[in-house]
Design a protein around this motif. Structure first.
Motif, PDB file in Angstrom:
ATOM      1  N   LEU A   1     -30.719  -9.827 -13.854  1.00  0.00           N
ATOM      2  CA  LEU A   1     -29.161 -10.829 -15.095  1.00  0.00           C
ATOM      3  C   LEU A   1     -29.809 -10.721 -15.843  1.00  0.00           C
ATOM      4  N   ALA A   2     -29.309 -10.394 -17.382  1.00  0.00           N
ATOM      5  CA  ALA A   2     -29.882 -10.221 -18.304  1.00  0.00           C
ATOM      6  C   ALA A   2     -29.023 -11.350 -19.646  1.00  0.00           C
ATOM      7  N   LEU A   3     -27.930 -11.749 -20.202  1.00  0.00           N
ATOM      8  CA  LEU A   3     -26.780 -12.567 -20.724  1.00  0.00           C
ATOM      9  C   LEU A   3     -27.725 -12.862 -22.263  1.00  0.00           C
ATOM     10  N   ALA A   4     -27.038 -11.992 -22.931  1.00  0.00           N
ATOM     11  CA  ALA A   4     -27.519 -11.428 -24.311  1.00  0.00           C
ATOM     12  C   ALA A   4     -25.804 -11.579 -25.440  1.00  0.00           C
ATOM     13  N   ASP A   5     -26.165 -11.894 -26.478  1.00  0.00           N
ATOM     14  CA  ASP A   5     -24.493 -10.789 -27.155  1.00  0.00           C
ATOM     15  C   ASP A   5     -24.814 -10.311 -27.714  1.00  0.00           C
ATOM     16  N   ARG A   6     -25.605  -9.508 -28.209  1.00  0.00           N
ATOM     17  CA  ARG A   6     -26.219  -8.528 -28.269  1.00  0.00           C
ATOM     18  C   ARG A   6     -25.727  -6.872 -27.231  1.00  0.00           C
ATOM     19  N   ALA A   7     -25.902  -5.900 -27.859  1.00  0.00           N
ATOM     20  CA  ALA A   7     -25.700  -4.567 -26.941  1.00  0.00           C
ATOM     21  C   ALA A   7     -26.497  -3.977 -26.472  1.00  0.00           C
ATOM     22  N   VAL A   8     -27.612  -3.935 -25.628  1.00  0.00           N
ATOM     23  CA  VAL A   8     -29.075  -3.481 -25.402  1.00  0.00           C
ATOM     24  C   VAL A   8     -28.802  -2.341 -25.456  1.00  0.00           C
ATOM     25  N   ASP A   9     -29.368  -1.258 -24.898  1.00  0.00           N
ATOM     26  CA  ASP A   9     -30.157   0.428 -24.886  1.00  0.00           C
ATOM     27  C   ASP A   9     -30.350  -0.046 -23.228  1.00  0.00           C
ATOM     28  N   LEU A  10     -29.322  -0.004 -22.623  1.00  0.00           N
ATOM     29  CA  LEU A  10     -29.151   0.264 -21.294  1.00  0.00           C
ATOM     30  C   LEU A  10     -30.933   1.533 -21.454  1.00  0.00           C
ATOM     31  N   ILE A  11     -30.367   2.591 -21.633  1.00  0.00           N
ATOM     32  CA  ILE A  11     -31.707   3.821 -20.633  1.00  0.00           C
ATOM     33  C   ILE A  11     -33.370   3.128 -21.397  1.00  0.00           C
ATOM     34  N   GLU A  12     -33.010   2.774 -22.719  1.00  0.00           N
ATOM     35  CA  GLU A  12     -34.063   2.088 -23.208  1.00  0.00           C
ATOM     36  C   GLU A  12     -34.863   1.415 -22.550  1.00  0.00           C
ATOM     37  N   ASP A  13     -34.059  -0.142 -22.415  1.00  0.00           N
ATOM     38  CA  ASP A  13     -33.685  -1.184 -21.308  1.00  0.00           C
ATOM     39  C   ASP A  13     -34.277  -1.316 -20.129  1.00  0.00           C
ATOM     40  N   GLY A  14     -33.688  -0.013 -19.518  1.00  0.00           N
ATOM     41  CA  GLY A  14     -34.031  -0.020 -18.213  1.00  0.00           C
ATOM     42  C   GLY A  14     -32.949  -0.392 -17.164  1.00  0.00           C
ATOM     43  N   TYR A  15     -31.798  -0.678 -17.798  1.00  0.00           N
ATOM     44  CA  TYR A  15     -30.635  -1.610 -17.028  1.00  0.00           C
ATOM     45  C   TYR A  15     -30.089  -0.577 -16.480  1.00  0.00           C
TER      46      TYR A  15
ATOM     47  N   ILE B   1     -28.755  -6.081 -14.881  1.00  0.00           N
ATOM     48  CA  ILE B   1     -27.696  -5.815 -15.116  1.00  0.00           C
ATOM     49  C   ILE B   1     -27.540  -6.309 -16.725  1.00  0.00           C
ATOM     50  N   SER B   2     -26.729  -6.039 -17.383  1.00  0.00           N
ATOM     51  CA  SER B   2     -26.751  -6.561 -19.092  1.00  0.00           C
ATOM     52  C   SER B   2     -25.251  -7.630 -19.034  1.00  0.00           C
ATOM     53  N   ALA B   3     -25.088  -8.216 -18.966  1.00  0.00           N
ATOM     54  CA  ALA B   3     -23.633  -9.349 -19.998  1.00  0.00           C
ATOM     55  C   ALA B   3     -23.400 -10.212 -21.172  1.00  0.00           C
ATOM     56  N   PRO B   4     -22.332  -9.471 -21.864  1.00  0.00           N
ATOM     57  CA  PRO B   4     -22.278 -11.519 -22.864  1.00  0.00           C
ATOM     58  C   PRO B   4     -22.699 -12.265 -22.176  1.00  0.00           C
ATOM     59  N   MET B   5     -22.872 -13.433 -22.914  1.00  0.00           N
ATOM     60  CA  MET B   5     -23.619 -14.208 -22.946  1.00  0.00           C
ATOM     61  C   MET B   5     -22.189 -15.144 -22.039  1.00  0.00           C
ATOM     62  N   SER B   6     -21.238 -15.556 -22.802  1.00  0.00           N
ATOM     63  CA  SER B   6     -20.645 -16.375 -22.083  1.00  0.00           C
ATOM     64  C   SER B   6     -19.289 -16.009 -20.967  1.00  0.00           C
ATOM     65  N   PHE B   7     -19.036 -14.922 -20.868  1.00  0.00           N
ATOM     66  CA  PHE B   7     -18.601 -13.810 -19.903  1.00  0.00           C
ATOM     67  C   PHE B   7     -19.293 -14.670 -18.952  1.00  0.00           C
ATOM     68  N   GLY B   8     -20.801 -13.660 -19.081  1.00  0.00           N
ATOM     69  CA  GLY B   8     -21.646 -13.118 -17.622  1.00  0.00           C
ATOM     70  C   GLY B   8     -21.786 -14.924 -17.610  1.00  0.00           C
ATOM     71  N   ARG B   9     -21.878 -15.648 -17.937  1.00  0.00           N
ATOM     72  CA  ARG B   9     -22.314 -17.289 -17.724  1.00  0.00           C
ATOM     73  C   ARG B   9     -21.072 -17.282 -16.213  1.00  0.00           C
ATOM     74  N   VAL B  10     -19.746 -17.386 -17.224  1.00  0.00           N
ATOM     75  CA  VAL B  10     -18.955 -17.731 -15.550  1.00  0.00           C
ATOM     76  C   VAL B  10     -18.349 -16.799 -14.745  1.00  0.00           C
ATOM     77  N   TYR B  11     -17.679 -15.303 -15.480  1.00  0.00           N
ATOM     78  CA  TYR B  11     -17.504 -14.624 -14.735  1.00  0.00           C
ATOM     79  C   TYR B  11     -18.363 -13.682 -13.909  1.00  0.00           C
ATOM     80  N   VAL B  12     -19.611 -13.515 -13.972  1.00  0.00           N
ATOM     81  CA  VAL B  12     -20.021 -12.562 -13.860  1.00  0.00           C
ATOM     82  C   VAL B  12     -21.500 -12.652 -13.172  1.00  0.00           C
ATOM     83  N   ALA B  13     -22.031 -14.594 -13.195  1.00  0.00           N
ATOM     84  CA  ALA B  13     -23.023 -15.007 -12.051  1.00  0.00           C
ATOM     85  C   ALA B  13     -23.233 -15.472 -11.119  1.00  0.00           C
ATOM     86  N   PRO B  14     -21.696 -16.212 -11.233  1.00  0.00           N
ATOM     87  CA  PRO B  14     -21.103 -16.878 -10.080  1.00  0.00           C
ATOM     88  C   PRO B  14     -20.642 -16.286  -8.618  1.00  0.00           C
TER      89      PRO B  14
END
Length: 302
Positions: free
Chosen positions: A125-139, A96-109
């Protein structure tokens, strides 16, 4: 003719001991069963079966081929069954990829509850505010907030968040409180860095009036919590989602501005590469998030 079907027909003839019995088991004509075996023998260049009016017997080559073919078909059937289970019961690793702040508070728990429901599952779970490439990065999926660029990805809206305009009490005491969006151009505004171009902030009021303000302040950042922290320290005015700005407002470190003007509501989405072959682990997690986000737990009381 289909070589895989021919292989299955040959194994079934050996198992049943006759072309007729194999034809009945496979719901084929006896002539079609015979043709499959003949085609297989012609392709291999050896005789696999000795035929007589009473029985069918394996040749030496047929015996060796049958042993390998039976094992291969059994392994393939097992693999297909396992792949079928992946579409019904979550297994393996869910990435899973999620934005840093939202992922920390509303995904991880939420991960503990989801893993308790599905003990055969692991989560990366990978937290980053950049948009990852789902296919290339394997998410398997990503949680993304805001407007989505056109792409081949499938999108499901899970919930929404409202942008809040805020500043610290100290900043407002020093520079004054704006009464209209147009006044923001005279203030120091902190912008979320999505690109190298300035940001536009959009507003509307109850009478249908709209206003757009071009923001190009001295401070930019790619993380909303960092911007709210900067605003709380008096560096300027910030426009951030309620799930980030809310705690700062509740603590009194920021104050909401322009109460008569509405800011945009933006979507919280799950995006993933395919709909047809979406793994069960991703489908179940998306449904789980939609269930948990239905009441928008980050939404502040009016």
């Amino acid at each position: 003719m289909d070589s895989l079907t021919g292989l299955r027909v040959f194994v079934k003839v050996v198992e049943t001991g006759s072309f007729t019995a194999a034809a009945e088991a496979l719901e084929l004509s006896r002539a079609m069963v015979s043709k499959h075996v003949q085609t297989l023998e012609a392709r291999l260049g050896v005789r696999l079966l000795q035929r007589s009016t009473r029985r069918v017997a394996l040749t030496e080559a047929g015996s060796r081929y049958h042993a390998r073919a039976s094992a291969w078909l059994e392994d393939m059937d097992t693999t297909e069954a396992e792949l079928g289970q992946l579409t019904t019961e979550p297994r393996g690793t869910l990435r899973i990829s999620a934005p840093m702040s939202f992922g920390r508070v509303y995904v991880a728990p939420l991960l503990g509850e989801f893993l308790n429901r599905h003990p055969g599952l692991r989560i990366d779970l990978a937290l980053a505010d950049r948009a990852v490439d789902l296919i290339e990065d394997g998410y398997d999926l990503a949680v993304r907030i805001g407007e989505l660029a056109d792409s081949s990805l499938v999108c499901r809206r899970l919930a929404a968040t409202r942008l809040l305009l805020c500043a610290s009490p100290g900043y407002l005491a020093r520079y004054g409180t704006p009464d209209h969006p147009a006044e923001l151009s005279g203030h120091e505004c902190l912008s979320y860095r999505l690109s190298d171009t300035p940001s536009d902030w959009h507003f509307s009021d109850a009478d249908g009036h709209t206003a757009t303000v071009r923001i190009d302040g001295r401070v930019r950042a790619d993380n909303g919590e960092a911007l709210c922290e900067a605003a709380a320290n008096g560096l300027g005015i910030v426009l951030q989602p309620d799930f980030i700005a809310g705690p700062f407002l509740q603590a009194g470190r920021l104050l909401a501005l322009l109460p008569d003007w509405n800011t945009r509501e933006i979507g919280i989405h799950a995006v993933y590469p395919e709909r047809r072959y979406l793994p069960a682990r991703a489908r179940r997690f998306i449904d789980f998030l939609a269930e948990r986000y239905a009441l928008a737990p980050w939404r502040m009381e009016s």
